[in-house]
Write a protein that holds these residues in place. Structure first.
Motif, PDB file in Angstrom:
ATOM      1  N   THR A 177       0.827  -1.202   0.000  1.00  0.00           N
ATOM      2  CA  THR A 177       0.000   0.000   0.000  1.00  0.00           C
ATOM      3  C   THR A 177       0.862   1.254   0.000  1.00  0.00           C
ATOM      4  O   THR A 177       0.578   2.223  -0.711  1.00  0.00           O
ATOM      5  CB  THR A 177      -0.938   0.010   1.213  1.00  0.00           C
ATOM      6  OG1 THR A 177      -1.731  -1.179   1.204  1.00  0.00           O
ATOM      7  CG2 THR A 177      -1.858   1.217   1.194  1.00  0.00           C
TER       8      THR A 177
ATOM      9  N   ARG B  76       2.242   1.994  -3.491  1.00  0.00           N
ATOM     10  CA  ARG B  76       1.304   2.152  -4.598  1.00  0.00           C
ATOM     11  C   ARG B  76       0.935   3.633  -4.778  1.00  0.00           C
ATOM     12  O   ARG B  76       0.847   4.384  -3.803  1.00  0.00           O
ATOM     13  CB  ARG B  76       0.054   1.323  -4.290  1.00  0.00           C
ATOM     14  CG  ARG B  76      -0.859   1.083  -5.482  1.00  0.00           C
ATOM     15  CD  ARG B  76      -1.834  -0.038  -5.166  1.00  0.00           C
ATOM     16  NE  ARG B  76      -1.175  -1.341  -5.219  1.00  0.00           N
ATOM     17  CZ  ARG B  76      -1.291  -2.280  -4.285  1.00  0.00           C
ATOM     18  NH1 ARG B  76      -2.018  -2.058  -3.208  1.00  0.00           N
ATOM     19  NH2 ARG B  76      -0.678  -3.426  -4.428  1.00  0.00           N
TER      20      ARG B  76
ATOM     21  N   HIS C  62     -11.774   0.184  -1.516  1.00  0.00           N
ATOM     22  CA  HIS C  62     -11.661  -0.448  -0.200  1.00  0.00           C
ATOM     23  C   HIS C  62     -12.846  -1.377   0.047  1.00  0.00           C
ATOM     24  O   HIS C  62     -14.000  -0.932   0.102  1.00  0.00           O
ATOM     25  CB  HIS C  62     -11.600   0.623   0.883  1.00  0.00           C
ATOM     26  CG  HIS C  62     -11.137   0.111   2.208  1.00  0.00           C
ATOM     27  ND1 HIS C  62     -12.003  -0.410   3.146  1.00  0.00           N
ATOM     28  CD2 HIS C  62      -9.896   0.022   2.751  1.00  0.00           C
ATOM     29  CE1 HIS C  62     -11.316  -0.775   4.219  1.00  0.00           C
ATOM     30  NE2 HIS C  62     -10.038  -0.534   3.997  1.00  0.00           N
TER      31      HIS C  62
ATOM     32  N   GLU D 220      -5.600  -1.980  -2.361  1.00  0.00           N
ATOM     33  CA  GLU D 220      -5.412  -0.991  -1.290  1.00  0.00           C
ATOM     34  C   GLU D 220      -4.413   0.074  -1.719  1.00  0.00           C
ATOM     35  O   GLU D 220      -3.329  -0.246  -2.207  1.00  0.00           O
ATOM     36  CB  GLU D 220      -4.920  -1.706  -0.030  1.00  0.00           C
ATOM     37  CG  GLU D 220      -5.266  -0.971   1.240  1.00  0.00           C
ATOM     38  CD  GLU D 220      -6.478  -1.564   1.950  1.00  0.00           C
ATOM     39  OE1 GLU D 220      -6.392  -1.781   3.154  1.00  0.00           O
ATOM     40  OE2 GLU D 220      -7.497  -1.800   1.278  1.00  0.00           O
ATOM     41  N   GLN D 221      -4.762   1.344  -1.529  1.00  0.00           N
ATOM     42  CA  GLN D 221      -3.886   2.438  -1.961  1.00  0.00           C
ATOM     43  C   GLN D 221      -3.918   3.569  -0.934  1.00  0.00           C
ATOM     44  O   GLN D 221      -4.904   3.740  -0.216  1.00  0.00           O
ATOM     45  CB  GLN D 221      -4.274   2.911  -3.366  1.00  0.00           C
ATOM     46  CG  GLN D 221      -5.748   3.195  -3.589  1.00  0.00           C
ATOM     47  CD  GLN D 221      -6.147   4.610  -3.213  1.00  0.00           C
ATOM     48  OE1 GLN D 221      -5.298   5.491  -3.092  1.00  0.00           O
ATOM     49  NE2 GLN D 221      -7.442   4.843  -3.006  1.00  0.00           N
TER      50      GLN D 221
ATOM     51  N   ALA E  14      -8.447   2.997   4.212  1.00  0.00           N
ATOM     52  CA  ALA E  14      -7.160   2.308   4.353  1.00  0.00           C
ATOM     53  C   ALA E  14      -6.284   3.029   5.366  1.00  0.00           C
ATOM     54  O   ALA E  14      -5.537   2.397   6.129  1.00  0.00           O
ATOM     55  CB  ALA E  14      -6.455   2.214   3.005  1.00  0.00           C
TER      56      ALA E  14
END
Length: 284
Positions: A115, A118, A165, A193-194, A200
Motif C-alpha cells: 500500500t 502504490r 476499499h 489498497e492504496q 485504508a
C-alpha cells in the motif's frame, strides 16, 4: 526479524508509560463518559464500534520489541501475555509472538508495504458514503441527509464512483454496487489498497493493534489519532447533516468541496504512508 537491544531504566520507562496513559485517556475520555450515560456519537464512536477494540487497549503501553524494562520483574507486567523476564528486567517475548502470529504478521507487513508503495488515488471524493445511501429509504446513521434522498441520488449518478476499499464497498446499496468502477473483495484487497483511501488510512490503527506488543505505544497512539482525524473528514464529506454535532460539511458535490477534500486527503495520505513505513520497519 532483527531487533535492536535496548534497556530503559525504571525512571525512563515509567515516565514513558505515564505519558502514554495520559495521552490515551485524553483520546478516550469523551467515549468513556458517553458509555457511562448510555449516549453515543455518530462520528467519534466509530473507532470503538466498527473496530472492536476497547479504550483500555489504547492505555496499555508497550515499549516495542527488543526493549527491556529495568526492574519490571517485580511488577504485574511480568505476567502479561507475550512478555518474558530477564533477571530483574522484563521484555516483549517477540519470538513467542511471532511463532503464534506469524501468518497474520506476514499478511499485515505485505499489505502495508504494498500500500505504501502504490500510487495514491485522489479521485474518489469520499463518494463511498453517498453510495451507501443511494436509493435507500432507511439509513444507518441518525443524522438526516443534507440534500434529501433525491438530490443525494443525483450526486451519485453524476459522478464516477471509484472506491477501492472492500470494507467500504461492502456497505454500498445493491443499486450502487454496479456503479463502482472497481469490485473490491477480501481476496483482491492486497492488490487494490492504496494510500489515498481514507478507510485504508484508518485501518493502519487496526493493523497496529493486531501487531500488539511488537509496536511501541507512541506508534499505536499516532495511528489512533490519524484514524480519528480521518473519520472526521469522512463524515464531513458524507451526505449526512452533522451540524447539530458541530461538524461543518465538506460539500463534495461542488468543485470547491472536492478541492478541499483532496487537499486534506493528500495530507492524510502522507501521514498514513509514514506510519505504514514505520510499522514495517519495526517488524522486519
Amino acid at each position: 526479524m532483527v531487533f535492536t537491544d535496548q534497556t530503559l531504566t525504571a525512571a525512563e520507562w515509567t515516565a514513558r508509560e505515564e505519558a502514554h496513559q495520559d495521552r490515551a485517556d485524553a483520546y478516550t475520555l469523551d467515549r468513556r463518559r458517553r458509555a457511562e450515560s448510555g449516549r453515543s456519537h455518530p462520528v467519534d464512536d466509530f473507532l470503538f464500534t466498527y473496530y472492536p477494540f476497547r479504550p483500555g487497549l489504547l492505555r496499555r503501553w508497550h515499549p516495542g520489541a527488543g526493549v527491556a524494562l529495568e526492574g519490571a520483574a517485580e511488577l504485574d507486567r511480568a505476567s502479561w501475555k507475550w512478555y518474558r523476564t530477564e533477571g530483574s528486567d522484563v521484555a516483549v517475548d517477540e519470538a513467542a509472538f511471532v511463532e503464534a502470529k506469524g501468518r497474520s504478521i506476514r499478511f499485515i507487513v505485505s499489505l502495508l508495504s504494498k500500500t505504501a508503495l502504490r500510487p495514491a488515488n485522489f479521485g474518489c471524493f469520499g463518494l463511498h458514503e453517498w453510495a451507501m445511501v443511494y436509493r435507500q429509504g432507511e439509513h444507518r446513521h441518525v443524522a438526516p441527509l443534507r440534500l434529501g434522498q433525491g438530490e443525494t441520488d443525483e450526486v451519485v449518478e453524476a459522478n464516477r464512483i471509484t472506491c477501492s476499499h472492500f470494507d467500504a464497498f461492502r456497505f454500498f446499496t445493491p443499486e450502487a454496487l454496479p456503479r463502482n468502477e472497481l469490485q473490491p473483495t477480501r481476496e483482491n484487497q492486497p492488490a487494490l489498497e492504496q494510500p489515498g483511501c481514507l478507510h485504508a488510512g484508518m485501518d493502519v490503527y487496526k493493523w497496529v493493534i493486531k501487531l500488539g506488543p511488537l509496536i511501541p505505544g507512541d506508534v499505536l497512539l499516532d495511528s489512533f489519532e490519524l484514524a480519528r482525524d480521518i473519520r472526521r473528514l469522512d463524515m464531513q464529506a458524507s451526505p449526512y447533516d452533522l451540524g447539530d454535532w458541530g461538524y461543518e460539511p465538506v460539500p463534495v458535490e461542488t468543485p470547491a468541496g472536492k478541492a478541499e477534500y483532496v487537499r486534506r486527503q493528500k495530507e492524510f495520505s502522507l501521514r498514513s504512508t509514514a506510519l505504514r513505513e514505520r510499522v514495517v520497519s519495526l517488524v522486519t
